[in-house]
Enzyme design. Sequence first.
Site, mmCIF file in Angstrom:
data_model
loop_
_atom_site.group_PDB
_atom_site.id
_atom_site.type_symbol
_atom_site.label_atom_id
_atom_site.label_comp_id
_atom_site.label_asym_id
_atom_site.label_seq_id
_atom_site.Cartn_x
_atom_site.Cartn_y
_atom_site.Cartn_z
ATOM 1 N N HIS A 6 1.840 43.532 -33.506
ATOM 2 C CA HIS A 6 1.312 43.802 -32.077
ATOM 3 C C HIS A 6 1.157 42.806 -31.361
ATOM 4 C CE1 HIS A 6 -1.134 45.631 -28.905
ATOM 5 N NE2 HIS A 6 -2.015 44.692 -29.381
ATOM 6 N N ASP A 8 19.123 30.037 -5.300
ATOM 7 C CA ASP A 8 19.026 30.437 -6.718
ATOM 8 C C ASP A 8 18.144 29.750 -7.644
ATOM 9 O OD1 ASP A 8 19.573 31.668 -9.483
ATOM 10 O OD2 ASP A 8 20.935 32.705 -8.422
ATOM 11 N N TRP A 41 -0.803 37.108 -36.580
ATOM 12 C CA TRP A 41 0.198 36.237 -35.625
ATOM 13 C C TRP A 41 0.058 34.943 -35.819
ATOM 14 C CZ3 TRP A 41 0.099 33.383 -31.088
ATOM 15 C CH2 TRP A 41 -1.503 33.194 -30.531
ATOM 16 N N SER A 65 14.093 29.858 -26.059
ATOM 17 C CA SER A 65 14.223 30.301 -24.725
ATOM 18 C C SER A 65 13.172 30.052 -23.859
ATOM 19 C CB SER A 65 14.147 31.973 -25.142
ATOM 20 O OG SER A 65 13.495 32.678 -24.041
ATOM 21 N N SER A 66 11.891 29.876 -24.434
ATOM 22 C CA SER A 66 10.852 29.452 -23.521
ATOM 23 C C SER A 66 11.079 28.023 -22.903
ATOM 24 C CB SER A 66 9.677 29.510 -24.039
ATOM 25 O OG SER A 66 9.100 30.700 -24.612
ATOM 26 N N HIS A 73 -3.952 27.061 -28.055
ATOM 27 C CA HIS A 73 -4.964 27.296 -26.745
ATOM 28 C C HIS A 73 -4.174 26.887 -25.236
ATOM 29 C CE1 HIS A 73 -8.595 28.310 -25.255
ATOM 30 N NE2 HIS A 73 -8.351 27.730 -24.467
ATOM 31 N N GLU A 131 -1.517 27.741 -25.008
ATOM 32 C CA GLU A 131 -0.484 29.041 -25.031
ATOM 33 C C GLU A 131 -1.275 30.210 -24.341
ATOM 34 O OE1 GLU A 131 2.440 30.225 -25.316
ATOM 35 O OE2 GLU A 131 2.106 32.319 -25.739
ATOM 36 N N TYR A 144 -3.396 29.819 -22.087
ATOM 37 C CA TYR A 144 -3.315 29.590 -20.415
ATOM 38 C C TYR A 144 -2.111 29.826 -20.085
ATOM 39 C CZ TYR A 144 -8.119 27.901 -21.170
ATOM 40 O OH TYR A 144 -9.204 28.026 -21.478
ATOM 41 N N SER A 199 -3.671 35.561 -6.493
ATOM 42 C CA SER A 199 -3.886 34.568 -5.321
ATOM 43 C C SER A 199 -2.695 34.920 -4.419
ATOM 44 C CB SER A 199 -3.776 33.028 -5.845
ATOM 45 O OG SER A 199 -4.737 32.824 -6.894
ATOM 46 N N HIS A 222 -11.861 25.299 -31.092
ATOM 47 C CA HIS A 222 -12.951 26.166 -30.823
ATOM 48 C C HIS A 222 -12.531 27.652 -31.605
ATOM 49 C CE1 HIS A 222 -11.260 27.153 -26.740
ATOM 50 N NE2 HIS A 222 -10.654 27.917 -27.666
ATOM 51 N N HIS A 223 -11.240 27.521 -31.847
ATOM 52 C CA HIS A 223 -10.869 28.617 -32.789
ATOM 53 C C HIS A 223 -11.244 28.599 -34.169
ATOM 54 C CE1 HIS A 223 -8.168 30.280 -29.595
ATOM 55 N NE2 HIS A 223 -8.190 29.085 -29.094
ATOM 56 N N THR A 257 -12.419 27.685 -13.867
ATOM 57 C CA THR A 257 -12.026 28.878 -13.654
ATOM 58 C C THR A 257 -12.982 29.776 -12.641
ATOM 59 O OG1 THR A 257 -11.604 28.670 -16.056
ATOM 60 C CG2 THR A 257 -11.793 31.081 -15.167
ATOM 61 N N LYS A 309 -12.137 29.167 -9.411
ATOM 62 C CA LYS A 309 -10.954 30.228 -8.919
ATOM 63 C C LYS A 309 -11.512 31.516 -8.479
ATOM 64 C CE LYS A 309 -6.757 28.461 -11.441
ATOM 65 N NZ LYS A 309 -6.040 28.865 -10.054
ATOM 66 N N ARG A 354 -12.581 42.081 -37.624
ATOM 67 C CA ARG A 354 -11.252 42.476 -37.188
ATOM 68 C C ARG A 354 -10.308 42.516 -38.218
ATOM 69 N NH1 ARG A 354 -9.196 37.071 -34.262
ATOM 70 N NH2 ARG A 354 -7.454 38.174 -33.904
#
Lengths: 525, 293
Positions: free
Chosen positions: A77, A106, A142, A169-170, A253, A255, A257, A268, A302-303, A328, A331, A450
Amino acid sequence: MATAEAAHHDEHHGHPTGILRWITTTNHKDIGTLYLCFSLTMFLVGGLMALVIRAELFQPGLQVVDPHFFNQMTTMHALVMIFGAVMPGFVGFANWMIPMMIGAPDMALPRLNNWSFWILPFAFTMLLASLFTAGGGPASGWTLYAPLSIQGGMSVDMTIFAIHMMGVSSILGAINVIVTIFNMRAPGMALMKLPLFVWTWLITAFLLIAVMPVLAGAVTMLLTDRHFDTAFFNPAGGGDPVMFQHIFWFFGHPEVYILILPAFGIISEIIPTFSRKPLFGYTTMVLATAGIAFLSFIVWAHHMFTVGMPLAGELFFMYSTMLIAVPTGVKVFNWVSTMWRGSLTFETPMLFALAVVFLFTIGGFSGLMLAITPADFQYHDTYFVVAHFHYVLFSGSVMAMMGGAYYWLPKWTGHMYDERLGKIHFWTNTIFFNITFFPQHFLGLAGMPRRIPDYALQFTEFNVISSMGAFGLGLSQLIFVYVVIKCVRGGKKASDKVWDQPRGLEWTVPSPAPHHTFDTPPKIA
Amino acid sequence: MSSAPGSYYVPNPSAWPIIGSIGLFTLLLGFMLFLNEGAAGTWLMIVGAGIVALMMFGWFGTVISESEGGLYNDHVDMSFRMSMLWFIFSEVMFFAAFFGALFYTRTLAVPWLADTDLLWPNYEGGWPTAGPKGPLPIDADTAVSDPAAQFSTIGPWGIPVLNTFLLLASSVTVTIAHHALKHNARGNLILWLGVTLVLGFVFLYFQAVEYSHAYGELGLTLGTGVYGATFFMLTGFHGLHVTIGAIMLTVVWLRCLRGHFKPENHFAFEASAWYWHFVDTVWVGLFVFVYVF
């Protein structure tokens, strides 16, 4: 010059039709459409996996699936939603909108653009096929933490190679976006005149190029530990499984963002249009985006507060993480200030944008709670974390994409979408989302872990509520699919401007936008 | 779709990307089966690699003929340049992951393992190390009698320092070739680019000699704990990148022989040269942090 003439001559022929058109296309709009369709498909596939999880958690005990398959579902998932739904979705928006917004014909590298997309179906074939191998799909979460992922079967190898392909790809896609923005702007389109969606994508693309190779390196070391006798993550050889977590989250991390900054960009764009005011604090928005990107590189641990780290490390990562609240917050205040004394209307895109501002902020605050190291020891690996990242990822990224889709569908298709159905989709989606995930805060604070298919009896009520919400949330997406298909097939003709007072070059061209938007560079005021 | 003055060249639909995807998928599927004892693995890998090679020939061939046909303007050239620099940046970050692993294990993981008796009693740490359960390190370049119990590392002042000079010299020669190209001195261009190629391939030959020495006599393998893992991962990926760079320069050299490139327009040459400087720089980092210290 004979070659040049021959090649030039060729340009008027050889445009395949049917399926070959989509396979060989070099047009940014075609490729954007491919990305968006792929993203929507993966969103539904990943959603079905989430429903397997919620069905199992509907009541305590084991009744629907066995625990190993449950673990495969949580793993898949996440991988499908992150790499298959959200990232390609935003690339789809980038493909469609960036050339139009900066006045380019283009993307800078159209053939590479095609390859960036066409790697993805193969990568996800590899990933999803792993579910059908002996021993089932990857079941380590994951994050693929060693040593669990090292002990897995051949499905882990398939996951590793799928990640390598997604990485290619990315990176190619991100290079294309950066070069397009730097090199393809119409004369007069200065950097500080760029629409904010373009700015957020520029910074996202930088993050992608910086961290996708690090993920590739991490999974390559997993692969050699699995098959080539290396000891990167094995203490018996002097390695360290915690090192995998450090390298993974150095990717992981930035990632997150990558998954949210383009959403900020879409919001925006939407809020000023429906407030009939220019975006408040444009410069601070740009600087805040850059600030968030910078901080994303120095917060990764922090993870892993509970994994074992020197006190100085725990403190450093706690404070640096809290700092993220500053840009943040800038924003969020800018979005609110944009609406202040604006002439507001509440069409579907605006409803989604407002919900994102509100719900993402809830996710931001729960993130701040998780940043507090001593408190995190309580929250770590509980449903509180699950609630937190769904508030930022679903009601942040995914709902921003839905808002963006309603906002630009008239420009893409030339037809207005069904406003009434759009609003019904918004309300069902948003209400069921909160029914699904708000109770998970309480579950987590009460200690429900979890990634476990069973739970203690006292957690039953909230899990029942959450599972019912999840099925409602899943069904409400069918309305979205219906509205999109209906809009593509027909509907009220959309004007060039579509909305009352939109800003940006994309609203100066016809709806639907012509195959090649700008043959000659537009004039920028 | 025009290449009229002032506008931008937008290429036609192309089948090469999908061919590349099929090749990449076949190659990786084959590798996956090969690792898991699937019978078809090796064959699929060969087929996949062949398709990828075909895609490279076809795609680059198209770009080369478009470039030589004068379809590209300065604008396209700038797009190519920027994308090559960002690609090299992505490669820098790829190496950063492996350098990070080296620094992390040397300065944090191994000392922590040595500090606590809870995990491994009587383990002293230090570098080089194959870990608590691995063989014992002995002096550099001492041939070991029993590879299962002992290993020796490769000292920096033999082949590695020679290789450093080879690569640094090749960076100089490729620059000389570039100047020759800019002054339209085709003879010098072909000569000095050829010298660069020779230096690159000699480097690769020495690396191969060193690897066989390490496996054959020093007892140093991928399985020699975290030292062997970081050593071969870093030098191996670097060697792979030197190989890629050398192939790029070979193609450029062959194109020079055919009279391609102009003094003011030679993107492929510059991109390959940038890539070559990049692999040289990585080697200097390797020499310092893997061999010397």
